[in-house]
Scaffold this motif. Structure first.
Motif, PDB file in Angstrom:
ATOM      1  N   ARG A  30       0.628  -1.287  -0.016  1.00 33.40           N
ATOM      2  CA  ARG A  30      -0.077  -0.046   0.100  1.00 33.40           C
ATOM      3  C   ARG A  30       0.520   1.567   0.420  1.00 33.40           C
ATOM      4  NH1 ARG A  30      -3.000  -3.739   2.874  1.00 33.40           N
ATOM      5  NH2 ARG A  30      -1.832  -3.066   4.863  1.00 33.40           N
ATOM      6  N   SER A  31       1.974   1.475   0.959  1.00 29.98           N
ATOM      7  CA  SER A  31       2.897   2.001   0.676  1.00 29.98           C
ATOM      8  C   SER A  31       3.636   2.475  -0.353  1.00 29.98           C
ATOM      9  CB  SER A  31       4.063   2.505   1.916  1.00 29.98           C
ATOM     10  OG  SER A  31       4.630   1.642   1.863  1.00 29.98           O
ATOM     11  N   VAL A  32       3.883   1.618  -1.161  1.00 30.91           N
ATOM     12  CA  VAL A  32       4.318   1.438  -2.643  1.00 30.91           C
ATOM     13  C   VAL A  32       3.507   1.926  -3.492  1.00 30.91           C
ATOM     14  CG1 VAL A  32       5.785   0.063  -4.355  1.00 30.91           C
ATOM     15  CG2 VAL A  32       6.404   0.066  -2.601  1.00 30.91           C
ATOM     16  N   SER A  36       3.719   9.474  -4.229  1.00 29.99           N
ATOM     17  CA  SER A  36       3.822  10.103  -5.442  1.00 29.99           C
ATOM     18  C   SER A  36       4.378  10.309  -6.527  1.00 29.99           C
ATOM     19  CB  SER A  36       3.959  11.699  -4.806  1.00 29.99           C
ATOM     20  OG  SER A  36       5.896  11.596  -4.294  1.00 29.99           O
ATOM     21  N   ASP A  37       5.807   9.506  -6.986  1.00 25.63           N
ATOM     22  CA  ASP A  37       5.846   9.636  -8.393  1.00 25.63           C
ATOM     23  C   ASP A  37       6.074   7.622  -7.788  1.00 25.63           C
ATOM     24  OD1 ASP A  37       8.142   8.815  -9.960  1.00 25.63           O
ATOM     25  OD2 ASP A  37       9.463  10.078  -9.607  1.00 25.63           O
ATOM     26  N   VAL A 101       7.656   0.470   6.000  1.00 24.18           N
ATOM     27  CA  VAL A 101       6.463   1.716   5.444  1.00 24.18           C
ATOM     28  C   VAL A 101       6.849   2.958   4.372  1.00 24.18           C
ATOM     29  CG1 VAL A 101       4.203   2.511   5.792  1.00 24.18           C
ATOM     30  CG2 VAL A 101       4.392  -0.115   6.801  1.00 24.18           C
ATOM     31  N   LEU A 102       6.892   2.830   3.267  1.00 20.87           N
ATOM     32  CA  LEU A 102       7.696   3.899   2.718  1.00 20.87           C
ATOM     33  C   LEU A 102       7.139   4.968   2.884  1.00 20.87           C
ATOM     34  CD1 LEU A 102       8.606   1.115   1.227  1.00 20.87           C
ATOM     35  CD2 LEU A 102       9.062   2.583  -0.508  1.00 20.87           C
ATOM     36  N   ALA A 103       7.181   6.328   3.162  1.00 24.33           N
ATOM     37  CA  ALA A 103       6.545   8.122   3.066  1.00 24.33           C
ATOM     38  C   ALA A 103       6.364   7.524   1.818  1.00 24.33           C
ATOM     39  CB  ALA A 103       8.012   8.488   3.535  1.00 24.33           C
ATOM     40  N   PRO A 104       5.384   8.532   1.571  1.00 23.57           N
ATOM     41  CA  PRO A 104       4.612   8.763  -0.145  1.00 23.57           C
ATOM     42  C   PRO A 104       5.574   8.980  -1.108  1.00 23.57           C
ATOM     43  CG  PRO A 104       2.954   9.106   1.524  1.00 23.57           C
ATOM     44  CD  PRO A 104       3.859   8.852   2.214  1.00 23.57           C
TER      45      PRO A 104
END
Length: 173
Positions: A30-32, A36-37, A101-104
């Motif tokens: 979900r984080s991937v 935003s890019d 969990v990656l930041a957006p």
């Protein structure tokens, strides 16, 4: 490779999956998917899990390039095989652990940094097993001098880094 290339072309996002990570893959995916890019291709190194198990744990079937473990492979050999393929096809790669969990803005931030840098790292916020922020960030204090830190601390692991491919290719065994 010119810095402009990294800003205009697709880059790679690489992770490794392994037995025990399944419980984190849904949130990771979900984080991937929320980046935003979105101008990147997902690469997955699989150590002991097949694609169907990973898709089931993710709750999705994203397009991905897979690099599966071969008999007798170590985790490092799987990564190296994937990295060799990635650096031949992309101007840059972002590494992320499959239990993070990656930041957006993770991909966008890496791409921006790689316009002028060969290697980039981001800070990590520490969360517990249930995904709750524990209020701790793994990263240098704002007043720190990176030139003083780099020789003494291992900040360039794979989970929080991005590399321009020409540099990463020179680092391979």
């Amino acid at each position: 490779m010119s810095p402009e290339r990294t800003s205009r072309e697709r880059i790679a996002l690489y992770t490794t999956v392994y037995p025990g990570v399944e419980r984190y893959l849904g949130e990771w995916w979900r984080s991937v998917a929320a980046q935003s890019d979105q101008d990147f291709d997902l690469w997955i190194g699989a150590d002991g899990l097949d694609a169907e198990a990973v898709y089931a744990a993710m709750g999705a079937r994203p397009a991905a390039e897979w690099v599966f473990a071969e008999p007798g492979d170590t985790p490092a050999q799987i990564r190296e095989r994937a990295i060799r393929r990635i650096v031949a096809r992309y101007p840059a790669v972002v590494f992320a652990d499959s239990d993070d969990v990656l930041a957006p803005s993770r991909i966008a931030g890496a791409r921006a940094a790689l316009r002028t840098l060969d290697v980039s790292a981001c800070a990590l916020r520490i969360i517990d097993e249930d995904g709750r922020d524990v209020g701790c960030t793994f990263g240098p204090p704002p007043e720190a001098d990176p030139a003083e830190l780099l020789p003494r601390y291992n900040v360039f692991g794979l989970s929080n880094t991005a590399y321009r491919s020409d540099v990463l290719a020179r680092c391979l065994p």
